[in-house]
Design a protein around this motif. Structure first.
Motif, short mmCIF file in Angstrom:
data_model
loop_
_atom_site.label_atom_id
_atom_site.label_comp_id
_atom_site.label_asym_id
_atom_site.label_seq_id
_atom_site.Cartn_x
_atom_site.Cartn_y
_atom_site.Cartn_z
N GLU A 203 0.83 -1.42 -0.03
CA GLU A 203 -0.09 0.23 -0.07
C GLU A 203 0.90 1.28 0.01
O GLU A 203 0.41 2.37 -0.73
N ARG A 204 1.94 1.14 0.56
CA ARG A 204 2.85 2.45 0.87
C ARG A 204 3.95 2.64 -0.19
O ARG A 204 4.34 3.70 -0.48
N VAL A 205 4.41 1.51 -0.66
CA VAL A 205 5.51 1.55 -2.01
C VAL A 205 4.74 1.63 -3.12
O VAL A 205 5.30 2.34 -4.13
N LEU A 206 3.77 1.09 -3.24
CA LEU A 206 3.41 1.04 -4.80
C LEU A 206 3.01 2.44 -5.59
O LEU A 206 3.48 2.66 -6.49
N PRO A 207 2.23 3.16 -4.48
CA PRO A 207 2.48 4.54 -4.98
C PRO A 207 3.43 5.34 -5.82
O PRO A 207 3.42 6.12 -6.47
N ARG A 208 4.54 5.27 -4.58
CA ARG A 208 5.69 5.79 -4.88
C ARG A 208 6.53 5.15 -6.52
O ARG A 208 6.93 5.83 -7.28
N ILE A 209 6.30 3.88 -6.55
CA ILE A 209 6.69 3.12 -7.78
C ILE A 209 5.97 3.68 -8.87
O ILE A 209 6.61 3.97 -10.01
N ARG A 210 4.49 3.89 -8.75
CA ARG A 210 3.57 4.33 -9.85
C ARG A 210 3.93 6.03 -10.22
O ARG A 210 4.19 6.31 -11.45
N GLN A 211 4.26 6.75 -9.04
CA GLN A 211 4.86 7.89 -9.40
C GLN A 211 6.02 8.09 -10.48
O GLN A 211 6.24 8.84 -11.16
N TRP A 212 7.12 7.15 -9.94
CA TRP A 212 8.34 7.19 -10.84
C TRP A 212 8.08 6.75 -12.12
O TRP A 212 8.47 7.24 -12.95
N LYS A 213 7.14 5.70 -12.20
CA LYS A 213 6.89 5.17 -13.60
C LYS A 213 6.33 6.44 -14.46
O LYS A 213 6.57 6.53 -15.64
N GLU A 214 5.52 7.39 -13.78
CA GLU A 214 4.86 8.38 -14.66
C GLU A 214 5.79 9.59 -14.69
O GLU A 214 5.52 10.72 -15.29
N GLY A 215 7.16 9.24 -14.22
CA GLY A 215 8.08 10.38 -14.58
C GLY A 215 8.12 11.23 -13.37
O GLY A 215 8.63 12.61 -13.49
N LYS A 216 7.43 10.97 -12.28
CA LYS A 216 7.16 12.27 -11.25
C LYS A 216 8.25 12.22 -10.15
O LYS A 216 8.21 13.08 -9.33
N VAL A 217 9.06 11.42 -9.98
CA VAL A 217 9.99 11.32 -9.07
C VAL A 217 11.60 11.50 -9.86
O VAL A 217 11.85 10.94 -10.75
#
Ligand code: TMP
Length: 217
Positions: A203-217
């Motif tokens: 729950e806590r890691v997946l949003p971070r990985i999705r953000q990275w995938k969308e180029g927001k990290v």
């Protein structure tokens, strides 16, 4: 650039199990992933791991210990982490630079400024995008670790069994690191079932990985 996710925590916190589960989960979600660990991850690092963790090694000068972990890290960064990150992968690494600050710094009393410089040089400045800190009570973690670990790799556990205060300091050190960098650290208490801990990690890691995938990290 890929995504570097590290798992940290004292012995018996469940890092290896949870990292393995998350690795399988992320692969199932279609993310290209690599699962690795420190000390280790290269043939040289695995050889140093044996020397560092076997009880026959006995006690080491704290600086010697810090330098050996750093040597294993340098090879791991150059040969495994950087190539995987350059290939755009999600890299899950059990233990990294924070272990050196917690164990050699808070645990053994090596000077923090020196350890930070050593980490910086060994890692080439590589900082995890996210760090999962699995938090467990020292007594509980230690008995779990002694029960499950290969007896050829228990040099640290045997020392903590003699002096639990050492492990308490290391745990406090980790929590202090998390307070210093609340954006990077996810502190996850493990006083629950393995499944519940895993669900919280997802729950806590997946949003971070999705953000990275969308180029927001
Ligand atoms: P583990 O992989 O079974 O957790 O064992 C690794 C041991 O090495 C553990 O006691 C933590 C210790 N360690 C350090 O003291 N400094 C470091 O930089 C790293 C990576 C590990």
């Amino acid at each position: 650039m890929g995504f570097l996710l590290t798992f940290e925590g004292i012995e018996g916190s469940g890092k290896t199990t949870q990292a393995q589960r998350l690795f399988e989960f992320l692969q199932g979600e279609g993310f290209p992933c690599v699962l690795t660990r420190e000390p280790g991850g290269t043939p040289f690092g695995e050889a140093l791991r044996v020397l560092l963790l076997r009880p026959e090694t006995g006690s080491l000068d704290p600086l010697t210990e810090a330098l050996l972990f750093a040597a294993a890290r340098r090879e791991h960064v150059l040969r495994v982490l950087v190539p995987a990150l350059d290939a755009g992968k999600v890299v899950l690494c059990v233990r990294f630079t924070d272990s050196t600050l917690a164990y050699q710094g808070w645990g053994r009393g090596v000077d923090f400024a020196f350890l930070r410089l050593l980490n910086e040089r060994a890692s080439g400045g590589l900082t995890p995008h996210c760090t999962v800190l699995l938090d467990v009570e020292p007594e509980t973690g230690l008995s779990r670790s002694l029960a499950s670990h290969d007896p050829r790799e228990v040099r640290f556990e045997l020392e903590f069994a003699q002096e639990i205060r050492l492990l308490e300091r290391i745990r406090e050190g980790y929590l202090e690191l998390a307070r210093q960098e609340p954006e990077r650290f996810l502190v996850i208490p493990v006083k629950r079932s393995e499944e519940e801990v895993f669900q919280e990690i997802v729950e806590r890691v997946l949003p971070r990985i999705r953000q990275w995938k969308e180029g927001k990290v």
